[in-house]
Scaffold this active site. Structure first.
Site, PDB file in Angstrom:
ATOM      1  CE1 TYR A  76      36.634  -4.116  44.736  1.00 56.41           C
ATOM      2  CE2 TYR A  76      35.740  -4.742  47.019  1.00 56.41           C
ATOM      3  CZ  TYR A  76      35.260  -4.648  45.939  1.00 56.41           C
ATOM      4  OH  TYR A  76      34.114  -4.043  45.804  1.00 56.41           O
ATOM      5  NE  ARG A 106      28.356   5.241  44.095  1.00 57.64           N
ATOM      6  CZ  ARG A 106      28.683   3.888  44.043  1.00 57.64           C
ATOM      7  NH1 ARG A 106      30.692   4.060  44.418  1.00 57.64           N
ATOM      8  NH2 ARG A 106      28.535   2.391  43.781  1.00 57.64           N
ATOM      9  CE  LYS A 120      33.689  -3.441  42.400  1.00 58.81           C
ATOM     10  NZ  LYS A 120      32.363  -3.656  43.158  1.00 58.81           N
ATOM     11  CD  GLU A 170      31.221  -1.907  40.128  1.00 57.48           C
ATOM     12  OE1 GLU A 170      31.230  -3.012  39.672  1.00 57.48           O
ATOM     13  OE2 GLU A 170      31.413  -1.196  41.480  1.00 57.48           O
ATOM     14  CG  ASP A 171      32.143   2.563  41.436  1.00 49.22           C
ATOM     15  OD1 ASP A 171      31.124   1.521  41.906  1.00 49.22           O
ATOM     16  OD2 ASP A 171      33.352   2.444  42.390  1.00 49.22           O
ATOM     17  CG  ASP A 203      29.152  -4.691  41.526  1.00 46.02           C
ATOM     18  OD1 ASP A 203      28.631  -6.100  42.335  1.00 46.02           O
ATOM     19  OD2 ASP A 203      30.125  -4.838  41.571  1.00 46.02           O
ATOM     20  CG  ASP A 204      27.877   0.410  42.142  1.00 43.90           C
ATOM     21  OD1 ASP A 204      29.106   0.471  42.905  1.00 43.90           O
ATOM     22  OD2 ASP A 204      28.499   0.687  41.145  1.00 43.90           O
ATOM     23  CG  ASN A 215      33.020  -0.029  50.296  1.00 38.76           C
ATOM     24  OD1 ASN A 215      33.249  -0.514  51.203  1.00 38.76           O
ATOM     25  ND2 ASN A 215      31.959  -0.010  49.568  1.00 38.76           N
TER      26      ASN A 215
HETATM   27  N1  LIG Z   1      29.028  -2.621  50.564  1.00 43.58           N
HETATM   28  C1  LIG Z   1      29.320  -2.704  49.000  1.00 43.58           C
HETATM   29  O1  LIG Z   1      29.233  -3.609  48.489  1.00 43.58           O
HETATM   30  C2  LIG Z   1      28.662  -1.617  48.396  1.00 43.58           C
HETATM   31  C3  LIG Z   1      28.761  -0.356  49.052  1.00 43.58           C
HETATM   32  N2  LIG Z   1      28.720   1.326  48.481  1.00 43.58           N
HETATM   33  C4  LIG Z   1      28.798   1.975  48.728  1.00 43.58           C
HETATM   34  O2  LIG Z   1      27.422   2.854  49.407  1.00 43.58           O
HETATM   35  C5  LIG Z   1      27.864   4.747  49.472  1.00 43.58           C
HETATM   36  C6  LIG Z   1      26.789   4.778  48.805  1.00 43.58           C
HETATM   37  O3  LIG Z   1      26.256   4.888  47.187  1.00 43.58           O
HETATM   38  P1  LIG Z   1      25.393   4.306  45.876  1.00 43.58           P
HETATM   39  O4  LIG Z   1      24.272   3.901  46.830  1.00 43.58           O
HETATM   40  O5  LIG Z   1      26.133   3.995  45.120  1.00 43.58           O
HETATM   41  O6  LIG Z   1      25.536   6.186  46.129  1.00 43.58           O
HETATM   42  P2  LIG Z   1      24.321   7.269  45.718  1.00 43.58           P
HETATM   43  O7  LIG Z   1      24.804   8.231  45.196  1.00 43.58           O
HETATM   44  O8  LIG Z   1      23.147   6.289  44.321  1.00 43.58           O
HETATM   45  O9  LIG Z   1      23.217   7.599  46.736  1.00 43.58           O
HETATM   46  C7  LIG Z   1      24.233   7.665  47.362  1.00 43.58           C
HETATM   47  C8  LIG Z   1      23.049   8.693  48.970  1.00 43.58           C
HETATM   48  O10 LIG Z   1      23.327   8.822  50.078  1.00 43.58           O
HETATM   49  C9  LIG Z   1      22.373   9.873  50.360  1.00 43.58           C
HETATM   50  N3  LIG Z   1      22.968  11.213  51.432  1.00 43.58           N
HETATM   51  C10 LIG Z   1      23.696  12.017  50.972  1.00 43.58           C
HETATM   52  N4  LIG Z   1      24.422  12.276  52.286  1.00 43.58           N
HETATM   53  C11 LIG Z   1      23.152  11.917  52.505  1.00 43.58           C
HETATM   54  C12 LIG Z   1      23.277  12.933  54.623  1.00 43.58           C
HETATM   55  N5  LIG Z   1      23.407  13.685  55.195  1.00 43.58           N
HETATM   56  N6  LIG Z   1      22.600  11.960  54.815  1.00 43.58           N
HETATM   57  C13 LIG Z   1      20.998  10.466  54.500  1.00 43.58           C
HETATM   58  N7  LIG Z   1      20.940  10.429  53.334  1.00 43.58           N
HETATM   59  C14 LIG Z   1      22.383  10.742  52.827  1.00 43.58           C
HETATM   60  C15 LIG Z   1      21.734  10.557  49.116  1.00 43.58           C
HETATM   61  O11 LIG Z   1      20.775  11.200  48.889  1.00 43.58           O
HETATM   62  P3  LIG Z   1      19.857  12.488  47.434  1.00 43.58           P
HETATM   63  O12 LIG Z   1      19.222  11.378  46.952  1.00 43.58           O
HETATM   64  O13 LIG Z   1      19.103  13.008  48.558  1.00 43.58           O
HETATM   65  O14 LIG Z   1      21.051  12.827  47.241  1.00 43.58           O
HETATM   66  C16 LIG Z   1      21.857  10.025  48.140  1.00 43.58           C
HETATM   67  O15 LIG Z   1      20.448   9.217  48.211  1.00 43.58           O
HETATM   68  C17 LIG Z   1      29.470   4.327  48.678  1.00 43.58           C
HETATM   69  O16 LIG Z   1      29.996   5.426  49.442  1.00 43.58           O
HETATM   70  C18 LIG Z   1      29.684   3.020  48.010  1.00 43.58           C
HETATM   71  O17 LIG Z   1      30.696   2.861  47.860  1.00 43.58           O
HETATM   72  C19 LIG Z   1      27.825   0.863  47.184  1.00 43.58           C
HETATM   73  C20 LIG Z   1      27.684  -0.187  46.197  1.00 43.58           C
HETATM   74  C21 LIG Z   1      28.469  -1.424  47.347  1.00 43.58           C
HETATM   75  C1  LIG Z   2      31.866  -2.064  46.248  1.00 42.74           C
HETATM   76  C2  LIG Z   2      30.903  -1.150  45.269  1.00 42.74           C
HETATM   77  O1  LIG Z   2      31.630  -1.381  44.104  1.00 42.74           O
HETATM   78  C3  LIG Z   2      31.352   0.645  46.008  1.00 42.74           C
HETATM   79  O2  LIG Z   2      31.354   0.573  47.061  1.00 42.74           O
HETATM   80  O3  LIG Z   2      30.914   0.790  45.399  1.00 42.74           O
HETATM   81 MG   LIG Z   3      30.783   0.208  42.795  1.00 40.34          MG
END
Ligand SMILES: NC(=O)C1=CN([C@@H]2O[C@H](COP(=O)(O)OP(=O)(O)OC[C@H]3O[C@@H](n4cnc5c(N)ncnc54)[C@H](OP(=O)(O)O)[C@@H]3O)[C@@H](O)[C@H]2O)C=CC1
Ligand SMILES: CC(=O)C(=O)O
Ligand SMILES: [Mg+2]
Length: 573
Positions: free
Chosen positions: A112, A165, A183, A255-256, A278-279, A420
């Site tokens: 993972y 993503r 997963k 997912e993703d 999941d995200d 991540n």
């Molecule tokens: N710990 C966990 O269980 C999980 C962790 N994650 C992690 O979270 C991260 C984001 O995932 P997710 O939300 O799905 O992705 P998205 O693509 O949906 O969202 C990313 C967000 O980050 C913003 N962003 C990008 N660059 C910047 C910056 N320089 N400053 C501020 N904001 C910025 C984007 O802005 P804009 O909208 O303007 O493009 C967008 O709003 C990934 O690394 C993922 O691995 C995700 C799911 C689960």
């Molecule tokens: C953990 C997870 O689902 C992610 O980083 O996308």
């Molecule tokens: Mg994910």
């Protein structure tokens, strides 16, 4: 499963676990579900016709675990360890899950996050033999036939990605397959879902990743992503084909996917299918759980916190909505809750009518009537949050100054670096603990080693949806929950927070240790089962009287089965 000390049906079943197979000879050893390596008894070797094909020694599963770990340590790179473990999964499934279950802290970072991210980036190189189903845009009109090619008829859970993503690594196209595979390994290791009933799927509509398109090792369709109507048709056909082939209770975990597709499909399908994203939702539950557990340390009410998100995407928006729900339960109005939630995206603070634009429908809810600001350090100084949550995949976004400022406004600042894999984390555990002189409450999406500050060792918790989806999925499968509502995710967040012990909090963790995750997932499933039957959401009847015993008795055992003669397939002597 971790023994709960009860004389459960599973423990009783262990005594008589029997394999029936019509396979004979080398085919038994080549079937990872049947293969026991060196653990076949002499009688079994003769019975299934493999005597002489296996070295003439007998090793228990325990002894084989030792061999696996020796091999594991022998490799120098995590990618090689990943390749080795996937190879084991392909050869000897029970042994793979036994080791993964017992050594979850050691092995989860390989199967993972973070290593699975690297494996996806290098999937073309890592590729040995296929695992999971690949459905491409060229298969439009034939998705059902492809599902029928899958050798198992009974599928309880599908994890599907289109690879747009993958973690915080961007578009990895069909190479994102590593994520559904990883997963689903956790579905089995963390919640005891039978691997035979799990199906990883990639929807391959191409990739916009130029590097992969030029890579001769790329394993997906070598074309740009198909978007629009044709893409939506493929997803629609896929959803319908899943139900036709495997039944309407099949859990489909998205997912993703890329941001707008993730939100669109969740809205479109949540009321029609047994599905969740999941995200958005799993992440929401794990983060809210961490926040709820942090209140036991800070002594605050949830609504007394100001929470700032770096990122306004799937993860942050999902978390913010679930926090609002939790605040509402606590007695806050929507307006009061919203006033506590601040978000920053790539264009800065979400403010009404900001000049930089980029405000999607999902972000609009969280915009503030406030001056526009784009520098995160300035925003932190202005907003003075108690809790800062990073989910933007911008490594190092929580600078030394931000962490210092958090420590100056708060006795116990809450810092969650959720992005991540590790290379995308907003800050490291070491930075968070050392800069705050050990005062912060820290969690991260990918694991970090313990950190010692002024003689006290802090064990950072892993704020990852891996604490959520296995238990939610297990309950959904066993109870026949048709639609997984937001209330279920809030109930899950609370259940997980309730499992956090004082000793966890004392050691710096707002989550139970990973070593307990199988028990944690079972407990979560039990709470969801109670909730589902109480709220008429469960389709499976009769309702189990003892849900704890029922759930635990259904969990996959990693013990090898014994082979006995199959009276139908053996000629009479
Ligand atoms: N710990 C966990 O269980 C999980 C962790 N994650 C992690 O979270 C991260 C984001 O995932 P997710 O939300 O799905 O992705 P998205 O693509 O949906 O969202 C990313 C967000 O980050 C913003 N962003 C990008 N660059 C910047 C910056 N320089 N400053 C501020 N904001 C910025 C984007 O802005 P804009 O909208 O303007 O493009 C967008 O709003 C990934 O690394 C993922 O691995 C995700 C799911 C689960
Ligand atoms: C953990 C997870 O689902 C992610 O980083 O996308
Ligand atoms: Mg994910």
């Amino acid at each position: 499963m971790a023994s709960n000390g009860k004389d459960t049906a599973e423990n009783a079943a262990k005594e008589v676990r029997i394999s029936h197979t019509r396979l004979r000879g080398i085919d038994v050893m080549r079937d990872p579900k049947l293969n026991k390596g060196l653990a076949f008894t002499l009688e079994e070797r003769q019975l299934v016709g493999i005597h002489g094909l296996v070295p003439p020694c007998f090793k228990t599963q325990d002894e084989q675990v030792y061999r696996v770990l020796q091999n594991f340590y022998h490799f120098e790179s995590d990618l090689d360890r990943y390749i080795y473990l996937i190879g084991l999964q392909d050869r000897n499934e029970k042994l793979f899950y036994r080791v993964l279950t017992e050594q979850i802290e050691l092995l989860m970072p390989i199967v993972y996050t973070p290593t699975v991210g690297l494996a996806c980036q290098k999937y073309g190189l890592v590729f040995r033999r296929p695992r999971g189903l690949y459905i491409t845009i060229n298969d439009l009109g034939h998705v059902y036939e492809i599902l029928c090619n899958w050798p198992e008829r009974k599928i309880s859970v599908i994890v599907v990605t289109d690879g747009e993503r993958i973690l915080g690594l961007g578009d990895l196209g069909a190479q994102g397959m590593g994520i559904p595979v990883g997963k689903l390994s956790l579905y089995t290791a963390c919640a005891g879902v039978d691997p035979q009933h799990c199906l990883p799927i990639v929807i391959d509509v191409g990739t916009d990743n130029e590097t992969l398109l030029k890579d001769p090792l790329y394993i997906g369709l070598p074309q740009k992503r198909t978007r629009g109507e044709k893409y939506d048709q493929l997803i629609e056909e896929f959803m319908q084909a899943v139900v036709k082939r495997f039944g309407q209770n099949t859990l489909i975990q998205f997912e993703d996917f890329g941001n707008s597709n993730a939100f669109r499909f969740l809205e479109k399908y949540r009321g029609q299918y047994c599905t969740f994203n999941d995200d958005i939702q799993g992440t929401a539950a794990v983060a809210v759980s961490g926040v709820l557990a942090s209140l036991k340390i800070t002594g605050k009410k949830l609504s007394e916190n100001t929470i700032l998100f770096q990122g306004a995407g799937e993860a942050s928006i999902g978390i913010a909505h679930l926090l609002m729900k939790a605040m509402k339960e606590e007695g806050s109005s929507e307006e009061e809750s919203l006033s506590k939630l601040w978000m920053v995206d790539s264009k800065g603070l979400l403010t009404q009518g900001r000049p930089s634009g980029g405000l999607t429908e999902h972000k609009m809810t969280f915009t503030k009537k406030y001056k526009h600001m784009s520098n995160l350090e300035e925003i932190v100084r202005e907003v003075k949050p108690n809790i800062i949550i990073g989910a933007a995949a911008v490594p190092g976004a929580f600078t030394e100054q931000i962490i210092k400022d958090m420590a100056s406004f708060n006795e116990r600042p809450v810092i969650f670096a959720l992005s991540n894999p590790t290379s995308k984390a907003e800050c490291t555990a070491e930075q968070a603990y050392t800069i705050t002189e050990g005062r912060c409450i820290f969690a991260s999406g990918s694991p970090f080693q313990p950190v010692t500050v002024n003689g006290k060792t802090h064990h950072p918790g892993q704020g990852n949806n891996a604490y959520i989806f296995p238990g939610v999925g297990l309950a959904a499968i066993l109870c026949g929950i048709r639609h997984i509502t937001e209330d279920v995710f809030l109930a899950t967040a609370k259940a997980l927070a309730n499992l956090v012990q004082q000793e966890d909090l004392d050691s710096g963790r707002v989550y139970p240790p990973l070593t307990k995750i199988r028990d944690v997932s079972a407990s979560i499933a039990v709470e969801i089962a109670k909730y589902a039957y109480k709220h008429n959401m469960a389709a499976h009847y009769p309702e189990p009287a003892d849900k704890d015993d029922f759930i635990r008795s259904q969990m996959y055992s990693t013990d090898y089965s014994s082979f006995v003669p199959d009276r139908w397939s053996w000629p009479k002597l």
